[in-house]
Design a protein around this motif. Structure first.
Motif, PDB file in Angstrom:
ATOM      1  N   HIS A  20      72.209  15.001  42.715  1.00 16.27           N
ATOM      2  CA  HIS A  20      72.757  16.257  43.233  1.00 16.27           C
ATOM      3  C   HIS A  20      71.782  17.423  43.103  1.00 16.27           C
ATOM      4  CE1 HIS A  20      76.744  14.742  44.198  1.00 16.27           C
ATOM      5  NE2 HIS A  20      76.702  14.053  43.065  1.00 16.27           N
ATOM      6  N   GLU A  21      70.944  17.398  42.073  1.00 17.90           N
ATOM      7  CA  GLU A  21      69.972  18.475  41.888  1.00 17.90           C
ATOM      8  C   GLU A  21      68.964  18.547  43.038  1.00 17.90           C
ATOM      9  OE1 GLU A  21      69.598  20.957  39.642  1.00 17.90           O
ATOM     10  OE2 GLU A  21      71.549  20.395  38.817  1.00 17.90           O
ATOM     11  N   LYS A  22      68.750  17.417  43.723  1.00 16.16           N
ATOM     12  CA  LYS A  22      67.793  17.398  44.838  1.00 16.16           C
ATOM     13  C   LYS A  22      68.241  18.294  45.994  1.00 16.16           C
ATOM     14  CE  LYS A  22      66.122  12.673  44.011  1.00 16.16           C
ATOM     15  NZ  LYS A  22      65.978  11.313  44.598  1.00 16.16           N
ATOM     16  N   PHE A  23      69.532  18.601  46.041  1.00 15.90           N
ATOM     17  CA  PHE A  23      70.074  19.366  47.166  1.00 15.90           C
ATOM     18  C   PHE A  23      70.619  20.727  46.709  1.00 15.90           C
ATOM     19  CE2 PHE A  23      70.346  14.845  47.977  1.00 15.90           C
ATOM     20  CZ  PHE A  23      69.636  14.745  49.162  1.00 15.90           C
ATOM     21  N   MET A  24      70.065  21.192  45.584  1.00 21.45           N
ATOM     22  CA  MET A  24      70.364  22.528  45.076  1.00 21.45           C
ATOM     23  C   MET A  24      69.073  23.334  45.052  1.00 21.45           C
ATOM     24  SD  MET A  24      73.607  22.765  44.315  1.00 21.45           S
ATOM     25  CE  MET A  24      73.846  23.988  43.020  1.00 21.45           C
ATOM     26  N   PRO A  25      69.174  24.672  44.983  1.00 22.62           N
ATOM     27  CA  PRO A  25      67.940  25.456  44.820  1.00 22.62           C
ATOM     28  C   PRO A  25      67.286  25.081  43.500  1.00 22.62           C
ATOM     29  CG  PRO A  25      69.890  26.814  44.450  1.00 22.62           C
ATOM     30  CD  PRO A  25      70.381  25.529  45.017  1.00 22.62           C
ATOM     31  N   ALA A  26      65.965  25.178  43.448  1.00 22.14           N
ATOM     32  CA  ALA A  26      65.246  24.830  42.230  1.00 22.14           C
ATOM     33  C   ALA A  26      65.695  25.732  41.084  1.00 22.14           C
ATOM     34  CB  ALA A  26      63.743  24.974  42.458  1.00 22.14           C
ATOM     35  N   SER A 190      70.397  17.459  55.229  1.00 26.27           N
ATOM     36  CA  SER A 190      69.586  16.432  54.568  1.00 26.27           C
ATOM     37  C   SER A 190      70.425  15.630  53.582  1.00 26.27           C
ATOM     38  CB  SER A 190      68.392  17.071  53.867  1.00 26.27           C
ATOM     39  OG  SER A 190      68.798  17.986  52.868  1.00 26.27           O
ATOM     40  N   PHE A 191      71.361  16.292  52.913  1.00 30.02           N
ATOM     41  CA  PHE A 191      72.250  15.605  51.978  1.00 30.02           C
ATOM     42  C   PHE A 191      73.137  14.587  52.705  1.00 30.02           C
ATOM     43  CE2 PHE A 191      76.594  15.489  50.281  1.00 30.02           C
ATOM     44  CZ  PHE A 191      76.381  14.956  49.032  1.00 30.02           C
ATOM     45  N   LEU A 192      73.793  15.023  53.782  1.00 32.21           N
ATOM     46  CA  LEU A 192      74.688  14.116  54.510  1.00 32.21           C
ATOM     47  C   LEU A 192      73.926  12.942  55.119  1.00 32.21           C
ATOM     48  CD1 LEU A 192      77.179  16.564  56.283  1.00 32.21           C
ATOM     49  CD2 LEU A 192      77.647  15.011  54.377  1.00 32.21           C
ATOM     50  N   GLN A 193      72.753  13.207  55.635  1.00 29.78           N
ATOM     51  CA  GLN A 193      71.946  12.118  56.185  1.00 29.78           C
ATOM     52  C   GLN A 193      71.642  11.073  55.120  1.00 29.78           C
ATOM     53  OE1 GLN A 193      68.573  14.232  57.824  1.00 29.78           O
ATOM     54  NE2 GLN A 193      69.432  14.237  59.899  1.00 29.78           N
ATOM     55  N   LYS A 194      71.284  11.530  53.936  1.00 29.83           N
ATOM     56  CA  LYS A 194      70.951  10.617  52.846  1.00 29.83           C
ATOM     57  C   LYS A 194      72.161   9.794  52.430  1.00 29.83           C
ATOM     58  CE  LYS A 194      68.266   9.133  49.424  1.00 29.83           C
ATOM     59  NZ  LYS A 194      67.054   8.324  49.651  1.00 29.83           N
ATOM     60  N   VAL A 195      73.282  10.444  52.218  1.00 24.60           N
ATOM     61  CA  VAL A 195      74.480   9.748  51.736  1.00 24.60           C
ATOM     62  C   VAL A 195      75.027   8.796  52.785  1.00 24.60           C
ATOM     63  CG1 VAL A 195      76.879  10.057  50.990  1.00 24.60           C
ATOM     64  CG2 VAL A 195      75.093  11.568  50.112  1.00 24.60           C
ATOM     65  N   LEU A 196      75.184   9.264  54.026  1.00 21.95           N
ATOM     66  CA  LEU A 196      75.803   8.442  55.057  1.00 21.95           C
ATOM     67  C   LEU A 196      74.909   7.298  55.509  1.00 21.95           C
ATOM     68  CD1 LEU A 196      77.573  11.224  57.171  1.00 21.95           C
ATOM     69  CD2 LEU A 196      78.571   9.693  55.463  1.00 21.95           C
ATOM     70  N   SER A 197      73.603   7.453  55.387  1.00 24.97           N
ATOM     71  CA  SER A 197      72.702   6.365  55.775  1.00 24.97           C
ATOM     72  C   SER A 197      72.796   5.184  54.812  1.00 24.97           C
ATOM     73  CB  SER A 197      71.251   6.863  55.836  1.00 24.97           C
ATOM     74  OG  SER A 197      70.776   7.214  54.550  1.00 24.97           O
ATOM     75  N   HIS A 198      73.328   5.393  53.613  1.00 25.88           N
ATOM     76  CA  HIS A 198      73.469   4.318  52.636  1.00 25.88           C
ATOM     77  C   HIS A 198      74.907   3.804  52.545  1.00 25.88           C
ATOM     78  CE1 HIS A 198      69.519   5.757  51.364  1.00 25.88           C
ATOM     79  NE2 HIS A 198      69.387   4.638  50.700  1.00 25.88           N
ATOM     80  N   TYR A 199      75.783   4.374  53.378  1.00 25.14           N
ATOM     81  CA  TYR A 199      77.179   3.933  53.335  1.00 25.14           C
ATOM     82  C   TYR A 199      77.327   2.514  53.865  1.00 25.14           C
ATOM     83  CZ  TYR A 199      81.925   3.123  54.843  1.00 25.14           C
ATOM     84  OH  TYR A 199      83.145   2.546  55.055  1.00 25.14           O
ATOM     85  N   ARG A 200      78.147   1.736  53.164  1.00 24.65           N
ATOM     86  CA  ARG A 200      78.578   0.422  53.615  1.00 24.65           C
ATOM     87  C   ARG A 200      80.074   0.310  53.344  1.00 24.65           C
ATOM     88  NH1 ARG A 200      74.245   1.172  54.995  1.00 24.65           N
ATOM     89  NH2 ARG A 200      72.346  -0.103  54.878  1.00 24.65           N
ATOM     90  N   PRO A 201      80.805  -0.507  54.132  1.00 25.69           N
ATOM     91  CA  PRO A 201      82.244  -0.675  53.857  1.00 25.69           C
ATOM     92  C   PRO A 201      82.487  -1.025  52.396  1.00 25.69           C
ATOM     93  CG  PRO A 201      81.676  -1.708  55.938  1.00 25.69           C
ATOM     94  CD  PRO A 201      80.377  -1.292  55.313  1.00 25.69           C
ATOM     95  N   GLY A 202      83.461  -0.367  51.816  1.00 22.29           N
ATOM     96  CA  GLY A 202      83.767  -0.567  50.405  1.00 22.29           C
ATOM     97  C   GLY A 202      83.366   0.620  49.548  1.00 22.29           C
ATOM     98  N   TYR A 203      82.491   1.473  50.083  1.00 28.15           N
ATOM     99  CA  TYR A 203      82.011   2.628  49.322  1.00 28.15           C
ATOM    100  C   TYR A 203      82.679   3.934  49.758  1.00 28.15           C
ATOM    101  CZ  TYR A 203      78.117  -0.082  47.357  1.00 28.15           C
ATOM    102  OH  TYR A 203      77.351  -0.997  46.678  1.00 28.15           O
ATOM    103  N   GLU A 204      83.802   3.831  50.471  1.00 31.57           N
ATOM    104  CA  GLU A 204      84.442   5.046  50.980  1.00 31.57           C
ATOM    105  C   GLU A 204      84.745   6.048  49.856  1.00 31.57           C
ATOM    106  OE1 GLU A 204      85.200   1.815  53.915  1.00 31.57           O
ATOM    107  OE2 GLU A 204      85.398   1.997  51.725  1.00 31.57           O
ATOM    108  N   THR A 205      85.360   5.563  48.782  1.00 33.77           N
ATOM    109  CA  THR A 205      85.736   6.446  47.677  1.00 33.77           C
ATOM    110  C   THR A 205      84.509   7.073  47.024  1.00 33.77           C
ATOM    111  OG1 THR A 205      87.731   5.153  47.230  1.00 33.77           O
ATOM    112  CG2 THR A 205      86.946   6.599  45.467  1.00 33.77           C
ATOM    113  N   SER A 206      83.445   6.304  46.878  1.00 35.43           N
ATOM    114  CA  SER A 206      82.215   6.809  46.272  1.00 35.43           C
ATOM    115  C   SER A 206      81.598   7.909  47.130  1.00 35.43           C
ATOM    116  CB  SER A 206      81.201   5.672  46.080  1.00 35.43           C
ATOM    117  OG  SER A 206      81.699   4.708  45.186  1.00 35.43           O
ATOM    118  N   VAL A 207      81.573   7.692  48.456  1.00 27.21           N
ATOM    119  CA  VAL A 207      81.006   8.693  49.357  1.00 27.21           C
ATOM    120  C   VAL A 207      81.810   9.990  49.286  1.00 27.21           C
ATOM    121  CG1 VAL A 207      80.641   9.279  51.788  1.00 27.21           C
ATOM    122  CG2 VAL A 207      79.919   7.048  50.920  1.00 27.21           C
ATOM    123  N   ARG A 208      83.124   9.871  49.295  1.00 19.51           N
ATOM    124  CA  ARG A 208      83.969  11.062  49.237  1.00 19.51           C
ATOM    125  C   ARG A 208      83.757  11.802  47.909  1.00 19.51           C
ATOM    126  NH1 ARG A 208      87.809  11.333  53.294  1.00 19.51           N
ATOM    127  NH2 ARG A 208      88.971  12.877  52.093  1.00 19.51           N
TER     128      ARG A 208
END
Length: 318
Positions: A20-26, A190-208
């Motif tokens: 999460h720190e990667k997508f916050m201001p330094a 950039s955050f959404l691209q990273k998270v959604l590109s790794h989504y696979r069925p079964g990870y719905e709760t984790s993504v949310r």
């Protein structure tokens, strides 16, 4: 390993905060300045003989009416760019509500316990600018600028907070506020691209869960551009939320501002954090300034502060 931890590993990290720190201001590393009134100065520096005391107000009790809303507006706008991706529709993404949870370690009966509590954030506001006319204007009364600013060493603030909140379910961060909408949108995209590109069925709760946490973090640092003159940096203290069976790990106090009741916490910081004290643009002659300079230095020294004393260099007449 839980599905959530597994998904974080798929994202290339082994810790929740690391991702999460990667997508916050330094994290901010410059000196900080806290503008306050004469009454506020006395309370902050001299209210406790053993420490300086700053108030951090609950994030949803700030005086900015748009506080927390900018992040949601930017997030919803960026969601429109994604369409239906990997089983998450735009409506699915927009339905995710911000919730702040943190992986924390605390000492319980002599043993380290790992928890992931929902947290409440408290904010103490500072400025990057040591001599800002718009900030002094907050303390203008009867053609007089009746404020001070206190300069603080950010490294020593971090040391004090780490010492004070050790072994309890509390964490602290220091972030500069992001006012630029383009920068806000780029972080979200950039955050959404990273998270959604790794989504696979079964990870719905984790993504949310991951999106919900990031949204809650952005709410604390995204502000409207009209406040840019403040150059704000925030000390954010996150504490495990109180429940019906569990008290908050830190004392919550309350103050009134007009008809508003504001929950806050007191941040106790080592007196060595204070590096300078600056008077607002007062209309005194040289003799008056010399007299007051000697007086305030005596008070600081008697209270174990080793701070420099100066006056605003802004040349205002009234």
């Amino acid at each position: 390993m839980s599905l959530l931890d597994e998904f974080y590993v798929n994202l290339g990290v082994t810790a929740q905060t690391e991702f999460h720190e990667k997508f916050m201001p330094a994290q901010y590393h410059g000196e900080l300045y806290h503008y306050t009134s004469p009454g506020g100065l006395a309370s902050i520096l001299f209210g406790d003989p053993n420490a300086m005391t700053l108030r951090a107000s609950r994030f949803d009790a700030q005086n900015d009416a748009s506080e927390g809303k900018i992040a949601l507006e930017v997030y919803n706008k960026v969601c429109e760019k994604f369409g239906n991706i990997s089983g998450f529709s735009v409506d699915d993404l927009k339905s995710i509500a911000p919730t702040r949870t943190l992986l924390m370690q605390s000492m319980v009966h002599g043993k380290i316990k790992t928890t992931r509590p929902e947290c409440t954030a408290y904010i103490c506001c500072f400025s990057k600018n040591p001599d800002s006319l718009p900030m002094w204007n907050y303390y203008s009364k009867a053609n007089a600028y009746e404020g001070f600013n206190i300069g603080l060493d950010i490294g020593k603030i971090n040391d004090s907070l780490s010492k004070n909140y050790k072994d309890i379910e509390v964490s602290s961060k220091i972030y500069p506020v992001i006012y630029d909408q383009q920068q806000q949108e780029e972080l979200v995209e950039s955050f959404l691209q990273k998270v959604l590109s790794h989504y696979r069925p079964g990870y719905e709760t984790s993504v949310r869960y991951i999106i919900s946490n990031q949204l809650a973090m952005w709410k604390l640092v995204f502000k409207h551009k009209c406040f840019e003159h403040e150059g704000e940096v925030r000390v954010i203290v996150s504490a495990a939320k109180a429940t019906t069976t569990k008290k908050s790990p830190i004392d919550i106090k309350y103050r009134a501002n007009g008809m508003y009741i504001i929950p806050y916490i007191e941040m106790k910081l080592d007196k060595s954090c204070v590096t300078s004290l600056v008077f607002g643009p007062v209309q005194w002659d040289k003799a008056q300034k010399q007299e007051q300079d000697k007086f305030i230095k005596d008070i600081l020294r008697q209270n174990q502060y080793s701070a420099s004393v100066a006056y605003s260099e802004i040349p205002v007449k009234y």
